[in-house]
Design an enzyme around this catalytic site. Structure first.
Site, PDB file in Angstrom:
ATOM      1  N   ASN A 152      14.021  -2.634 -12.283  1.00  0.00           N
ATOM      2  CA  ASN A 152      13.117  -1.484 -12.295  1.00  0.00           C
ATOM      3  C   ASN A 152      13.927  -0.223 -12.068  1.00  0.00           C
ATOM      4  OD1 ASN A 152      10.808  -3.194 -12.431  1.00  0.00           O
ATOM      5  ND2 ASN A 152      10.969  -3.523 -10.241  1.00  0.00           N
TER       6      ASN A 152
ATOM      7  N   HIS B 114       6.356  -0.320   0.618  1.00  0.00           N
ATOM      8  CA  HIS B 114       5.687  -1.296  -0.256  1.00  0.00           C
ATOM      9  C   HIS B 114       6.210  -2.719  -0.054  1.00  0.00           C
ATOM     10  CE1 HIS B 114       5.629   2.358  -3.137  1.00  0.00           C
ATOM     11  NE2 HIS B 114       4.544   2.368  -2.391  1.00  0.00           N
TER      12      HIS B 114
ATOM     13  N   LYS C 200      15.085  -7.729  -3.089  1.00  0.00           N
ATOM     14  CA  LYS C 200      15.435  -6.565  -3.905  1.00  0.00           C
ATOM     15  C   LYS C 200      16.885  -6.176  -3.664  1.00  0.00           C
ATOM     16  CE  LYS C 200      10.779  -4.661  -3.814  1.00  0.00           C
ATOM     17  NZ  LYS C 200       9.925  -3.567  -3.323  1.00  0.00           N
TER      18      LYS C 200
ATOM     19  N   HIS D  27       9.439  -1.859   1.923  1.00  0.00           N
ATOM     20  CA  HIS D  27      10.555  -1.088   1.393  1.00  0.00           C
ATOM     21  C   HIS D  27      10.068   0.262   0.892  1.00  0.00           C
ATOM     22  CE1 HIS D  27      13.350  -0.098  -2.030  1.00  0.00           C
ATOM     23  NE2 HIS D  27      14.188  -0.219  -1.017  1.00  0.00           N
TER      24      HIS D  27
ATOM     25  N   TYR E 233      16.439  -0.932  -9.037  1.00  0.00           N
ATOM     26  CA  TYR E 233      16.515  -2.131  -8.211  1.00  0.00           C
ATOM     27  C   TYR E 233      16.167  -3.378  -9.000  1.00  0.00           C
ATOM     28  CZ  TYR E 233      11.438  -1.403  -7.600  1.00  0.00           C
ATOM     29  OH  TYR E 233      10.103  -1.196  -7.814  1.00  0.00           O
TER      30      TYR E 233
ATOM     31  N   ASP F 232      -0.017   5.708  -1.418  1.00  0.00           N
ATOM     32  CA  ASP F 232       0.896   5.672  -0.278  1.00  0.00           C
ATOM     33  C   ASP F 232       0.356   6.451   0.917  1.00  0.00           C
ATOM     34  OD1 ASP F 232       2.639   4.004  -1.572  1.00  0.00           O
ATOM     35  OD2 ASP F 232       4.109   5.554  -2.052  1.00  0.00           O
TER      36      ASP F 232
END
Length: 188
Positions: free
Chosen positions: A51, A64, A73, A120, A133, A172
């Site tokens: 991503n 997240h 990740k 994260h 990532y 968020d």
């Protein structure tokens, strides 16, 4: 090995990786991932999805995680600079609710390995940043979870200057805190 240097963090499982950069007057070359080197360093995961996002200064993304399909990740910054954070959400962990942050930049070329069951997120420190990532599971849009970035029970020391207006998604801004997350896990 020799192509990467791996620093362990005070939270078990988190690792900061610095690759070897080969540079000369033309520029540089860096191997950003080599399975055998990472396996030798204890990161023996199969990544199935890459991503990338771009963000402007003061964008804060996170914190997240995936609920039923957690992901390991491996994060890095291609352009600019971010403060990258992981929060331990592993059930029974002695560091549950603790966080670790690291500055990732195009200049330092560091990478941050974040294991499954960590929340994260990151804050963009430069005028612009491209964040990339690798993940060990695919993204499942109905499996998103999150925790407030400013939850006092976690106490992340984000490098936010006084008077700074953060740029965040509506989602968020609405996440609950660690206590709410922990209670929801207990109640099933």
């Amino acid at each position: 090995m020799g192509k990467i240097t791996v620093e362990t963090c005070e939270i078990e499982g988190l690792k900061v990786i610095t690759p070897t950069v080969f540079g000369d007057e033309r520029g540089y070359f860096v191997e950003t991932y080599h399975y055998n080197d990472y396996k030798e360093a204890g990161i023996d995961q199969i990544f199935v999805q890459d991503n990338q996002s771009s963000s402007v200064k003061n964008v804060l993304r996170g914190l997240h995680f995936q609920i039923q399909f957690p992901q390991d990740k491996l994060a890095r910054v291609i352009s600019g600079e971010v403060f990258d954070v992981a929060v331990d959400l592993r059930p029974g962990s002695v560091t549950y609710g603790k966080w670790h942050g690291v500055v990732l930049s195009a200049e330092n070329k560091k990478q941050f390995f974040v294991p499954k069951n960590f929340a994260h997120g990151f804050l963009v420190l430069s005028d612009y940043a491209e964040f990339a990532y690798k993940c060990t599971d695919f993204y499942h849009p109905n499996d998103e979870g999150g925790i407030r970035f400013d939850d006092p029970d976690i106490g992340v020391a984000w490098p936010i200057l006084p008077g700074t207006e953060l740029i965040m998604s509506d989602k968020d801004k609405k996440w609950g805190g660690l206590k709410e997350y922990t209670e929801s896990k207990k109640n099933g």
